[in-house]
Write an enzyme that holds these catalytic residues in place. Structure first.
Site, PDB file in Angstrom:
ATOM      1  N   THR A   1       0.748  -1.274   0.072  1.00  6.82           N
ATOM      2  CA  THR A   1       0.142  -0.047  -0.115  1.00  6.82           C
ATOM      3  C   THR A   1       0.953   1.302   0.099  1.00  6.82           C
ATOM      4  OG1 THR A   1      -1.684  -1.199   1.222  1.00  6.82           O
ATOM      5  CG2 THR A   1      -1.929   1.249   1.293  1.00  6.82           C
TER       6      THR A   1
ATOM      7  N   GLU B   1       8.735  10.011   9.527  1.00  4.95           N
ATOM      8  CA  GLU B   1       7.646  10.607  10.029  1.00  4.95           C
ATOM      9  C   GLU B   1       6.232   9.731   9.804  1.00  4.95           C
ATOM     10  OE1 GLU B   1       6.942  14.369  10.493  1.00  4.95           O
ATOM     11  OE2 GLU B   1       5.144  13.118  10.864  1.00  4.95           O
TER      12      GLU B   1
ATOM     13  N   GLY C   1       0.296   8.907  10.169  1.00  9.06           N
ATOM     14  CA  GLY C   1       0.035   8.868   8.752  1.00  9.06           C
ATOM     15  C   GLY C   1       0.528  10.047   8.123  1.00  9.06           C
TER      16      GLY C   1
ATOM     17  N   GLU D   1      -3.111  -3.044   9.313  1.00  9.59           N
ATOM     18  CA  GLU D   1      -1.815  -3.619   9.316  1.00  9.59           C
ATOM     19  C   GLU D   1      -2.099  -5.086   8.756  1.00  9.59           C
ATOM     20  OE1 GLU D   1       0.895  -2.333  10.617  1.00  9.59           O
ATOM     21  OE2 GLU D   1      -0.405  -0.769  10.294  1.00  9.59           O
TER      22      GLU D   1
ATOM     23  N   ASP E   1      -0.693  -1.222  17.741  1.00 15.33           N
ATOM     24  CA  ASP E   1      -0.374  -0.368  16.585  1.00 15.33           C
ATOM     25  C   ASP E   1      -0.466   1.122  17.389  1.00 15.33           C
ATOM     26  OD1 ASP E   1      -0.050   0.333  13.701  1.00 15.33           O
ATOM     27  OD2 ASP E   1      -1.524   1.862  14.599  1.00 15.33           O
TER      28      ASP E   1
ATOM     29  N   LYS F   1       2.844   3.814  18.179  1.00 12.22           N
ATOM     30  CA  LYS F   1       3.111   4.936  17.882  1.00 12.22           C
ATOM     31  C   LYS F   1       3.025   6.059  19.014  1.00 12.22           C
ATOM     32  CE  LYS F   1       0.074   4.199  13.751  1.00 12.22           C
ATOM     33  NZ  LYS F   1      -1.188   4.254  13.104  1.00 12.22           N
TER      34      LYS F   1
HETATM   35  P1  NAP Z   1       1.851  -3.946   2.928  1.00 14.00           P
HETATM   36  O1  NAP Z   1       0.600  -3.451   2.090  1.00 14.00           O
HETATM   37  O2  NAP Z   1       1.546  -5.233   3.551  1.00 14.00           O
HETATM   38  O3  NAP Z   1       2.878  -4.003   2.002  1.00 14.00           O
HETATM   39  C1  NAP Z   1       4.223  -4.542   2.656  1.00 14.00           C
HETATM   40  C2  NAP Z   1       5.182  -4.723   1.472  1.00 14.00           C
HETATM   41  O4  NAP Z   1       6.340  -5.325   2.142  1.00 14.00           O
HETATM   42  C3  NAP Z   1       4.821  -5.510   0.467  1.00 14.00           C
HETATM   43  O5  NAP Z   1       5.381  -5.280  -0.829  1.00 14.00           O
HETATM   44  C4  NAP Z   1       5.639  -7.060   0.970  1.00 14.00           C
HETATM   45  O6  NAP Z   1       5.991  -7.878  -0.213  1.00 14.00           O
HETATM   46  C5  NAP Z   1       6.656  -6.339   1.292  1.00 14.00           C
HETATM   47  N1  NAP Z   1       7.361  -7.553   2.353  1.00 14.00           N
HETATM   48  C6  NAP Z   1       6.729  -7.732   3.801  1.00 14.00           C
HETATM   49  N2  NAP Z   1       7.758  -8.712   4.332  1.00 14.00           N
HETATM   50  C7  NAP Z   1       8.681  -8.740   3.382  1.00 14.00           C
HETATM   51  C8  NAP Z   1       9.828  -9.498   3.580  1.00 14.00           C
HETATM   52  N3  NAP Z   1      10.103 -10.162   4.654  1.00 14.00           N
HETATM   53  N4  NAP Z   1      10.673  -9.679   2.534  1.00 14.00           N
HETATM   54  C9  NAP Z   1      10.552  -8.809   1.530  1.00 14.00           C
HETATM   55  N5  NAP Z   1       9.208  -8.024   1.269  1.00 14.00           N
HETATM   56  C10 NAP Z   1       8.329  -8.143   2.446  1.00 14.00           C
HETATM   57  O7  NAP Z   1       1.833  -2.827   4.153  1.00 14.00           O
HETATM   58  P2  NAP Z   1       1.687  -1.405   4.058  1.00 14.00           P
HETATM   59  O8  NAP Z   1       0.199  -1.161   4.516  1.00 14.00           O
HETATM   60  O9  NAP Z   1       2.307  -0.771   2.985  1.00 14.00           O
HETATM   61  O10 NAP Z   1       2.577  -0.891   5.303  1.00 14.00           O
HETATM   62  C11 NAP Z   1       3.973  -0.866   5.245  1.00 14.00           C
HETATM   63  C12 NAP Z   1       4.644  -0.076   6.344  1.00 14.00           C
HETATM   64  O11 NAP Z   1       3.795   1.145   6.454  1.00 14.00           O
HETATM   65  C13 NAP Z   1       4.234  -0.793   7.825  1.00 14.00           C
HETATM   66  O12 NAP Z   1       5.320  -0.554   8.839  1.00 14.00           O
HETATM   67  C14 NAP Z   1       2.849   0.140   8.228  1.00 14.00           C
HETATM   68  O13 NAP Z   1       2.736   0.076   9.818  1.00 14.00           O
HETATM   69  C15 NAP Z   1       3.422   1.388   7.834  1.00 14.00           C
HETATM   70  N6  NAP Z   1       2.229   2.196   7.549  1.00 14.00           N
HETATM   71  C16 NAP Z   1       1.144   2.000   6.838  1.00 14.00           C
HETATM   72  C17 NAP Z   1       0.141   2.899   6.553  1.00 14.00           C
HETATM   73  C18 NAP Z   1      -1.089   2.302   5.761  1.00 14.00           C
HETATM   74  O14 NAP Z   1      -1.954   3.219   5.624  1.00 14.00           O
HETATM   75  N7  NAP Z   1      -0.962   1.364   5.366  1.00 14.00           N
HETATM   76  C19 NAP Z   1       0.398   4.164   7.177  1.00 14.00           C
HETATM   77  C20 NAP Z   1       1.361   4.394   7.960  1.00 14.00           C
HETATM   78  C21 NAP Z   1       2.507   3.538   8.102  1.00 14.00           C
HETATM   79  P3  NAP Z   1       4.689  -8.658  -1.219  1.00 14.00           P
HETATM   80  O15 NAP Z   1       4.155  -7.042  -2.010  1.00 14.00           O
HETATM   81  O16 NAP Z   1       5.651  -9.315  -2.294  1.00 14.00           O
HETATM   82  O17 NAP Z   1       3.866  -9.129  -0.388  1.00 14.00           O
HETATM   83  N1  HSE Z   2      -2.589   0.472  10.542  1.00 21.23           N
HETATM   84  C1  HSE Z   2      -2.429   1.810  10.783  1.00 21.23           C
HETATM   85  C2  HSE Z   2      -3.788   2.638  11.127  1.00 21.23           C
HETATM   86  C3  HSE Z   2      -1.819   2.398   9.557  1.00 21.23           C
HETATM   87  O1  HSE Z   2      -4.814   2.004  10.805  1.00 21.23           O
HETATM   88  O2  HSE Z   2      -3.704   3.665  11.447  1.00 21.23           O
HETATM   89  C4  HSE Z   2      -1.394   3.592   9.805  1.00 21.23           C
HETATM   90  O3  HSE Z   2      -0.349   3.648  10.727  1.00 21.23           O
END
Ligand code: NAP
Ligand code: HSE
Length: 437
Positions: free
Chosen positions: A16, A132, A137, A193, A204, A208
């Site tokens: 994402t 950040e 977010g 997550e 989570d 934070k």
């Molecule tokens: P996500 O959609 O699950 O994406 C995770 C990515 O990491 C995928 O591309 C996955 O590969 C790759 N990955 C995971 N484990 C791996 C491993 N062991 N080796 C190689 N690649 C690996 O997660 P996300 O929502 O983008 O979140 C990513 C980070 O941002 C997290 O720390 C989350 O807490 C943080 N975050 C997320 C948001 C949100 O709104 N989503 C907001 C703020 C912060 P594949 O694509 O091949 O599965």
């Molecule tokens: N899973 C987290 C949330 C993503 O819902 O706030 C942003 O860190």
């Protein structure tokens, strides 16, 4: 390096957030050049599965499943980690910093567990570690605490910092959407997550709060000693009764500096008065209220999760690094999280909290019940503010009793509640929710 030279970036994670960042690196390349004088090139992107369909489609040769392609590539100057989880992401970041690479991460778990150690490492290597997106977010709260608010003695942080739970609570309150359905919606929107238990159980938000509290109070606030409760015990009637009493139910993450230097840190559902700004924060929006000695009360409000908002935070960090990457002096020292000898000892146990409470019980619908409950509460120094009897069920001969209290000590309330639960006329203690005044 001259002003037009390329800076190579290695992304770890292309889900994402990573997908949003990859799209911004290519789609906004001209704007990045204008704003930083640098040309960025996405050199490698680490994923688990190279066969997965992705938007945008990565250029040929960019995808890899081998972290060494990033960590051992001397041409990659900036590593951007968006994988999530502590392992293996934490050790990859350590290696990237050790190799002299600048690091940007969206990973609150890593920053909560290893933040002080990674910050010292970055410092000693003369490279940046920016995070950040790890809290709030799209809200620039981390940067605010690290720079613009640095002159303040921060007194408290009261926040809604999990978009998934705020989305679920809003759907439950507004349209009576069942919990499970609202969670699936949040997952479909990319807010949750990979294991949504972390969102729903408050973990989570505790990560934070650990990051924000550590920055605000300049001491580590370990996430595992933050009192943490999730939202799964909330029932539709709690929203109904709270609304009748003039409150919204929100999952709050709170850290308060006490005059003796100790810190009270907790994540739990709370009743928030309808006229408070935090009560009006809905859907995926987050808000962080910071109170400082100079700035007074500030509230930052914005989208706390989702691809675009999080991309804004990650890209801001990347652009900040690009602007100073040739600065021979290295990054300015981190307004650090000084190591405390006993960080856990500085945190006040929840038992010592003083708060007002909302209590919902199912009781026998008969004379004298309230008197028995009131006696136990009174004996425990707990003063009742309101009592309402709701939803009488003639079939089972029970009724719901909703009691609110004046501020009382948490340990007294828990002790009294255990005694109330033992009463023969009490069928169940359904919920105890703190009221934030
Ligand atoms: P996500 O959609 O699950 O994406 C995770 C990515 O990491 C995928 O591309 C996955 O590969 C790759 N990955 C995971 N484990 C791996 C491993 N062991 N080796 C190689 N690649 C690996 O997660 P996300 O929502 O983008 O979140 C990513 C980070 O941002 C997290 O720390 C989350 O807490 C943080 N975050 C997320 C948001 C949100 O709104 N989503 C907001 C703020 C912060 P594949 O694509 O091949 O599965
Ligand atoms: N899973 C987290 C949330 C993503 O819902 O706030 C942003 O860190």
């Amino acid at each position: 390096m001259d002003g037009n030279s390329e800076v190579n970036i290695g992304l770890m994670g292309l889900g994402t957030v990573g997908g949003g960042v990859a799209a911004a690196l290519s789609g906004n390349a001209d704007a990045i050049r204008r704003k930083t004088g640098r040309t960025v090139r996405l050199r490698k992107a680490l994923v688990r599965d190279t066969a997965k369909a992705r938007q945008p489609v990565p250029p040929p040769g960019v995808l890899t499943t081998n972290p060494e392609d990033i960590l051992n590539d001397p041409e990659i100057q900036i590593v951007v980690e968006m994988m999530g989880g502590d392992s293996p992401a934490g050790s990859y970041l350590e290696r990237a910093l050790t190799a002299g690479k600048h690091v940007v991460t969206a990973n609150k778990e890593v920053m909560s567990r290893r933040g002080p150690a990674l910050q010292s490492l970055a410092q000693s290597q003369g490279v940046n570690l920016l995070f950040e997106a790890s809290a709030g977010g799209g809200i620039p709260i981390v940067g605010c605490l690290m720079s613009q608010l640095l002159a303040n003695d921060i007194r408290s942080i009261r926040s809604i910092i999990n978009g998934t739970t705020n989305y679920i609570l809003t759907r439950m309150a507004r349209s009576q959407t069942p919990f499970a359905e609202a969670l699936i919606e949040a997952q479909d929107r990319g807010y949750a997550e990979s294991d949504p238990t972390n969102d729903v159980e408050g973990i989570d938000a505790a990560y934070k709060l650990s990051v924000l509290g550590s920055l605000a109070f300049h001491q580590p606030i370990p996430h595992h000693v933050i009192h943490t409760e999730g939202i799964s015990r909330l029932a539709p009637e709690d929203f109904r009764y709270a609304a009748e009493l003039g409150y919204a139910i929100k999952s709050l993450a709170i850290a308060v500096a006490e005059p003796d230097g100790s810190v009270q840190a907790r994540v739990h559902p709370a009743l928030v008065p309808d006229d408070h700004l935090l009560a009006k924060v809905d859907g995926v929006y987050n808000a962080v209220e910071v109170t400082g000695d100079l700035c007074g009360q500030i509230i930052l409000h914005g989208q706390g999760a989702g691809r675009d908002a999080t991309t804004s935070a990650v890209m801001g960090d990347i652009l900040n690094i690009l602007r100073t990457i040739d600065n021979d002096a290295g990054p300015p020292p981190m307004p650090g999280i000084a190591g405390a000898d006993d960080p856990e000892g500085l945190l006040l146990p929840i038992d010592e909290l003083s708060s007002a409470y909302y209590l919902r019980l199912t009781c026998a619908d008969q004379a004298g019940v309230l008197a028995q409950i009131a006696r136990i509460l009174g004996d425990g120094n707990i003063s009742i503010a309101t009592v309402i009897q709701k939803d009488t069920d003639p079939g089972s001969g029970t009724a719901q009793l909703v009691i609110t209290t004046y501020p009382s000590r948490e340990s007294d309330v828990q002790t009294a509640l255990a005694a109330v639960a033992e009463l023969g006329v009490v069928v169940s203690v359904n919920n105890l929710i703190r009221i934030e005044q």
